[in-house]
Design a protein around this motif. Structure first.
Motif, PDB file in Angstrom:
ATOM      1  N   ALA A 207     -37.720 -86.929 -46.973  1.00 24.90           N
ATOM      2  CA  ALA A 207     -37.653 -86.177 -48.485  1.00 24.90           C
ATOM      3  C   ALA A 207     -37.107 -87.161 -49.195  1.00 24.90           C
ATOM      4  CB  ALA A 207     -36.582 -85.169 -48.163  1.00 24.90           C
ATOM      5  N   LEU A 208     -37.536 -86.742 -50.553  1.00 28.53           N
ATOM      6  CA  LEU A 208     -37.177 -87.582 -52.050  1.00 28.53           C
ATOM      7  C   LEU A 208     -36.370 -87.029 -52.689  1.00 28.53           C
ATOM      8  CD1 LEU A 208     -40.674 -89.079 -52.599  1.00 28.53           C
ATOM      9  CD2 LEU A 208     -38.886 -90.346 -51.700  1.00 28.53           C
ATOM     10  N   LEU A 209     -35.280 -87.488 -53.264  1.00 26.16           N
ATOM     11  CA  LEU A 209     -34.381 -86.845 -54.129  1.00 26.16           C
ATOM     12  C   LEU A 209     -34.559 -87.536 -55.579  1.00 26.16           C
ATOM     13  CD1 LEU A 209     -30.758 -85.705 -54.091  1.00 26.16           C
ATOM     14  CD2 LEU A 209     -31.354 -87.603 -55.765  1.00 26.16           C
ATOM     15  N   PHE A 210     -34.850 -86.780 -56.476  1.00 28.00           N
ATOM     16  CA  PHE A 210     -35.037 -87.161 -57.851  1.00 28.00           C
ATOM     17  C   PHE A 210     -34.066 -86.888 -58.913  1.00 28.00           C
ATOM     18  CE2 PHE A 210     -39.328 -87.670 -56.172  1.00 28.00           C
ATOM     19  CZ  PHE A 210     -39.760 -88.723 -56.654  1.00 28.00           C
ATOM     20  N   GLU A 211     -33.365 -87.695 -59.466  1.00 30.24           N
ATOM     21  CA  GLU A 211     -32.798 -87.376 -60.743  1.00 30.24           C
ATOM     22  C   GLU A 211     -33.170 -88.241 -61.868  1.00 30.24           C
ATOM     23  OE1 GLU A 211     -28.305 -87.831 -59.292  1.00 30.24           O
ATOM     24  OE2 GLU A 211     -28.511 -85.717 -59.982  1.00 30.24           O
ATOM     25  N   LYS A 212     -32.825 -87.800 -63.262  1.00 31.42           N
ATOM     26  CA  LYS A 212     -33.397 -88.500 -64.353  1.00 31.42           C
ATOM     27  C   LYS A 212     -33.447 -90.226 -64.164  1.00 31.42           C
ATOM     28  CE  LYS A 212     -33.401 -88.696 -69.626  1.00 31.42           C
ATOM     29  NZ  LYS A 212     -32.636 -88.383 -70.540  1.00 31.42           N
ATOM     30  N   GLU A 213     -32.084 -90.504 -63.680  1.00 29.06           N
ATOM     31  CA  GLU A 213     -32.137 -91.952 -63.718  1.00 29.06           C
ATOM     32  C   GLU A 213     -32.131 -92.633 -62.039  1.00 29.06           C
ATOM     33  OE1 GLU A 213     -31.663 -93.736 -66.200  1.00 29.06           O
ATOM     34  OE2 GLU A 213     -31.366 -92.088 -67.581  1.00 29.06           O
ATOM     35  N   HIS A 214     -32.218 -91.939 -61.349  1.00 26.62           N
ATOM     36  CA  HIS A 214     -32.631 -92.660 -59.792  1.00 26.62           C
ATOM     37  C   HIS A 214     -33.303 -91.616 -58.820  1.00 26.62           C
ATOM     38  CE1 HIS A 214     -29.039 -90.303 -58.211  1.00 26.62           C
ATOM     39  NE2 HIS A 214     -29.514 -90.735 -57.042  1.00 26.62           N
ATOM     40  N   VAL A 215     -33.694 -92.309 -57.764  1.00 26.04           N
ATOM     41  CA  VAL A 215     -34.541 -91.671 -56.734  1.00 26.04           C
ATOM     42  C   VAL A 215     -33.815 -92.296 -55.744  1.00 26.04           C
ATOM     43  CG1 VAL A 215     -36.665 -91.645 -55.956  1.00 26.04           C
ATOM     44  CG2 VAL A 215     -36.522 -92.162 -58.101  1.00 26.04           C
ATOM     45  N   PHE A 216     -33.771 -91.421 -54.481  1.00 26.75           N
ATOM     46  CA  PHE A 216     -33.246 -91.661 -53.188  1.00 26.75           C
ATOM     47  C   PHE A 216     -34.640 -91.158 -52.157  1.00 26.75           C
ATOM     48  CE2 PHE A 216     -30.873 -90.906 -49.214  1.00 26.75           C
ATOM     49  CZ  PHE A 216     -30.474 -92.081 -48.955  1.00 26.75           C
ATOM     50  N   ALA A 217     -34.679 -91.991 -51.254  1.00 25.90           N
ATOM     51  CA  ALA A 217     -35.748 -91.560 -49.977  1.00 25.90           C
ATOM     52  C   ALA A 217     -35.083 -91.476 -48.734  1.00 25.90           C
ATOM     53  CB  ALA A 217     -36.926 -92.596 -49.904  1.00 25.90           C
ATOM     54  N   CYS A 218     -35.288 -90.470 -48.167  1.00 27.85           N
ATOM     55  CA  CYS A 218     -34.798 -90.411 -46.554  1.00 27.85           C
ATOM     56  C   CYS A 218     -35.998 -90.017 -45.845  1.00 27.85           C
ATOM     57  CB  CYS A 218     -33.711 -89.279 -46.845  1.00 27.85           C
ATOM     58  SG  CYS A 218     -32.813 -89.126 -45.017  1.00 27.85           S
ATOM     59  N   PRO A 219     -36.034 -90.821 -44.881  1.00 29.40           N
ATOM     60  CA  PRO A 219     -37.028 -90.495 -43.795  1.00 29.40           C
ATOM     61  C   PRO A 219     -36.734 -89.213 -42.915  1.00 29.40           C
ATOM     62  CG  PRO A 219     -35.538 -92.318 -42.950  1.00 29.40           C
ATOM     63  CD  PRO A 219     -35.143 -92.077 -44.314  1.00 29.40           C
ATOM     64  N   ALA A 220     -37.486 -88.695 -42.121  1.00 34.45           N
ATOM     65  CA  ALA A 220     -37.287 -87.712 -41.185  1.00 34.45           C
ATOM     66  C   ALA A 220     -36.924 -88.789 -39.999  1.00 34.45           C
ATOM     67  CB  ALA A 220     -38.528 -87.109 -40.903  1.00 34.45           C
ATOM     68  N   PHE A 221     -36.002 -88.152 -39.142  1.00 30.20           N
ATOM     69  CA  PHE A 221     -35.525 -88.893 -37.914  1.00 30.20           C
ATOM     70  C   PHE A 221     -36.606 -88.996 -37.127  1.00 30.20           C
ATOM     71  CE2 PHE A 221     -33.135 -89.500 -34.006  1.00 30.20           C
ATOM     72  CZ  PHE A 221     -32.494 -90.492 -34.363  1.00 30.20           C
ATOM     73  N   PRO A 222     -37.231 -90.067 -36.447  1.00 28.89           N
ATOM     74  CA  PRO A 222     -38.339 -90.098 -35.825  1.00 28.89           C
ATOM     75  C   PRO A 222     -38.063 -89.294 -34.177  1.00 28.89           C
ATOM     76  CG  PRO A 222     -37.666 -92.299 -36.494  1.00 28.89           C
ATOM     77  CD  PRO A 222     -36.454 -91.400 -36.674  1.00 28.89           C
ATOM     78  N   LEU A 223     -38.748 -88.403 -34.152  1.00 27.01           N
ATOM     79  CA  LEU A 223     -38.517 -87.534 -32.816  1.00 27.01           C
ATOM     80  C   LEU A 223     -39.972 -87.774 -31.959  1.00 27.01           C
ATOM     81  CD1 LEU A 223     -36.938 -84.435 -34.350  1.00 27.01           C
ATOM     82  CD2 LEU A 223     -35.897 -85.971 -33.022  1.00 27.01           C
ATOM     83  N   GLU A 224     -39.564 -87.746 -30.542  1.00 24.88           N
ATOM     84  CA  GLU A 224     -40.770 -87.669 -29.720  1.00 24.88           C
ATOM     85  C   GLU A 224     -41.179 -86.215 -29.715  1.00 24.88           C
ATOM     86  OE1 GLU A 224     -41.524 -90.076 -26.443  1.00 24.88           O
ATOM     87  OE2 GLU A 224     -39.883 -91.460 -26.796  1.00 24.88           O
ATOM     88  N   ASP A 225     -40.354 -85.424 -29.612  1.00 27.62           N
ATOM     89  CA  ASP A 225     -40.713 -83.923 -29.467  1.00 27.62           C
ATOM     90  C   ASP A 225     -40.230 -83.233 -30.518  1.00 27.62           C
ATOM     91  OD1 ASP A 225     -42.051 -84.040 -26.603  1.00 27.62           O
ATOM     92  OD2 ASP A 225     -39.967 -85.061 -26.285  1.00 27.62           O
ATOM     93  N   VAL A 226     -41.080 -82.242 -31.294  1.00 28.76           N
ATOM     94  CA  VAL A 226     -40.756 -81.475 -32.229  1.00 28.76           C
ATOM     95  C   VAL A 226     -41.421 -80.111 -31.736  1.00 28.76           C
ATOM     96  CG1 VAL A 226     -41.342 -80.639 -34.494  1.00 28.76           C
ATOM     97  CG2 VAL A 226     -40.870 -83.030 -33.971  1.00 28.76           C
ATOM     98  N   PHE A 227     -40.404 -79.166 -31.286  1.00 34.49           N
ATOM     99  CA  PHE A 227     -40.797 -78.162 -30.617  1.00 34.49           C
ATOM    100  C   PHE A 227     -41.490 -76.868 -31.568  1.00 34.49           C
ATOM    101  CE2 PHE A 227     -40.835 -77.614 -26.180  1.00 34.49           C
ATOM    102  CZ  PHE A 227     -40.502 -79.072 -25.920  1.00 34.49           C
ATOM    103  N   ASP A 228     -40.348 -76.624 -32.497  1.00 33.82           N
ATOM    104  CA  ASP A 228     -40.810 -75.647 -33.683  1.00 33.82           C
ATOM    105  C   ASP A 228     -40.213 -75.810 -34.951  1.00 33.82           C
ATOM    106  OD1 ASP A 228     -40.782 -73.433 -34.866  1.00 33.82           O
ATOM    107  OD2 ASP A 228     -39.338 -72.225 -33.712  1.00 33.82           O
ATOM    108  N   PRO A 229     -40.916 -76.381 -35.912  1.00 34.63           N
ATOM    109  CA  PRO A 229     -40.226 -76.624 -37.244  1.00 34.63           C
ATOM    110  C   PRO A 229     -39.950 -75.506 -38.116  1.00 34.63           C
ATOM    111  CG  PRO A 229     -42.783 -77.021 -36.769  1.00 34.63           C
ATOM    112  CD  PRO A 229     -42.474 -76.250 -35.937  1.00 34.63           C
TER     113      PRO A 229
END
Lengths: 307, 307
Positions: A207-229
């Motif tokens: 996910a990315l967070l945007f405000e007028k003056e800054h941006v923050f990027a956060c990855p998804a946690f790398p998971l081997e098994d995603v069962f149900d989004p």
């Protein structure tokens, strides 16, 4: 500080490559409030039908969710049926039965009206507006929405957005809402519609967070098994808003930490069906994974002696 | 410490929604060595035809790239023609003319054979192997590959991979190579094929580095304007390998910083056509954006007093 959520409480039927679950607990307000309850008391506004299992009500109560705004109406509970392929990022909706949700008109108990943090789950933008009419002086109004409202109720959505401080959308919705293909341009356009903060969720890409003056990027946690989004977006928002409400501040540090805790919460939620993982989740697990995110994303300053 | 690259030096014709460029400088070894040259001397092994403009040779020389391994053969230079839609993540190849590349058999000048850092650009895995036969005691062998080799020369690729320490692939290639849809599982499978490190590039979504014991996630720098993604992967690898070679170490700190510098370099490269942005790029701009990545991704520790 307390946190109010309006949204759906539903019975979901979900098929993924890993199995099928029929009529399990779901709904945006359910996922959100369960996630947020790890940090903060939550006040819920929603409607269920006569057939809604008392055990689910008990579960929410056990999570310290205030249910005085949960109305039980005559008729059946809202139902959603969806299917995911190996591309787990997006659900194919097989069936939606609004049932009691069709005539839902959110009414806030008196005790909810001074609540400082408000999350408007993904419901008709006019209903989101009705909730805002009833809260007195919120410190932060956050909202979610979806393609359906962007397409069919655009004018009402734009009206509601003027009263929203923080919008959660996925990248497809951001593009649809703004007509901008580039995600940075889309975010900037949303910042011109009312919100001062926009969080763009990108599923397995983070996910990315945007405000007028800054941006923050956060990855998804790398998971081997995603069962149900199912519920990933709402648990993200729940973790995020729970962190913000418990901090009681809205500065950059808090928002960045909220992004990470949103990702942490969503990453646990997708490990099992419905709310099964959140039922078992212990607070120390949250903090442990939060700190794993630090190891996942942080790097050293550039050495000053670099050539 | 010096760094060797083998790959293509090409003339590209590229169409993006922002314009068309005909017969501009391209090729994996060109992008890689230009990017790496910001950090480290580079030795290049490649072939061009009689028609290859001397100005391009001069440009590479001006970047302090050792061209004693650049052979000029009779015939025409390798040409690639591609087109990008608004989805700038993947090119549609319109035409490939191997020309002098068809009979390319890389031969390393004597002075290259003790080079400690080696990057095998995206060429036939047998040619990658031939290069490895000629280097004496490399400290790190990194490689890139593509769908063509995964599909058509799988056995040779698997042989080469046994001799590779670090593989750069995009997520589609990782899936194709391993048969695993989940990117974490795909990375683990590649770690069983020879490499001890795998970097999975995901275009606008950034890149993930996997080793047996840890994972590092780096976002792509959020850009409002991406003009031409050609060479993004090779400039990423060039920035990455340049950082590693100049550090002379392979610990986690260096690899994480290399990931970020790879992203920095790729983010500049896509801002203009061909190598136009890298031609103008100044080292302080690199370090400034490197530090912007810190602000983009770092968050505070969780407060110890958290409830």
């Amino acid at each position: 500080m307390s946190l109010l959520v309006v949204g759906s409480v539903a019975l979901d039927s979900v098929e993924t490559p890993f199995g099928i679950k029929e009529e399990v607990l779901g709904g945006s307000a359910t996922f959100f409030s369960t996630a947020a309850s790890f940090f903060n008391p939550v006040q819920l506004v929603a409607v269920v039908g006569e057939d809604f299992p008392e055990a689910h009500v008990e579960f929410l109560r056990s999570r310290n969710v205030d249910l005085s705004g949960l109305v039980r109406e005559k008729g059946r509970t809202f139902r959603w049926k969806g299917k995911y392929g190996w591309q787990l990022n997006e659900a194919q909706t097989l069936d939606t039965q609004l049932n009691v949700f069709q005539s839902f008109s959110p009414k806030l108990p008196e005790a909810y009206r001074n609540t400082p943090y408000v999350f408007l789950g993904n419901i008709h933008p006019q209903l989101q507006g009705q909730v805002l009419d009833q809260v007195k002086a919120p410190r932060l109004v956050a909202a979610d929405t979806m393609n359906l409202w962007i397409q069919n109720t655009r004018a009402e959505l734009l009206e509601t957005l003027k009263r929203v401080n923080l919008l959660f959308v996925n990248d497809g919705e951001a593009r649809q809402l703004t007509g901008e293909h580039n995600v940075v341009k889309a975010a900037r356009a949303i910042l011109g519609m009312g919100p001062s903060t926009v969080v763009i969720k990108r599923g397995e890409y983070g996910a990315l967070l945007f405000e007028k003056e800054h941006v923050f990027a956060c990855p998804a946690f790398p998971l081997e098994d995603v069962f149900d989004p199912t519920g990933a977006g709402d648990t993200f928002a729940g973790g995020f808003m729970g962190m913000v409400a418990t901090a009681g501040r809205l500065d950059r540090d808090v928002l960045c930490r909220a992004m990470v805790m949103g990702s942490v919460m969503a990453s646990f939620n997708v490990e099992r069906f419905s709310l099964d993982r959140l039922r078992d989740l212990q607070t120390p697990e949250l903090y442990a994974r939060f700190n794993e995110f630090k190891r996942l994303t942080h790097f050293d300053e550039f050495p000053l002696t670099a050539q």
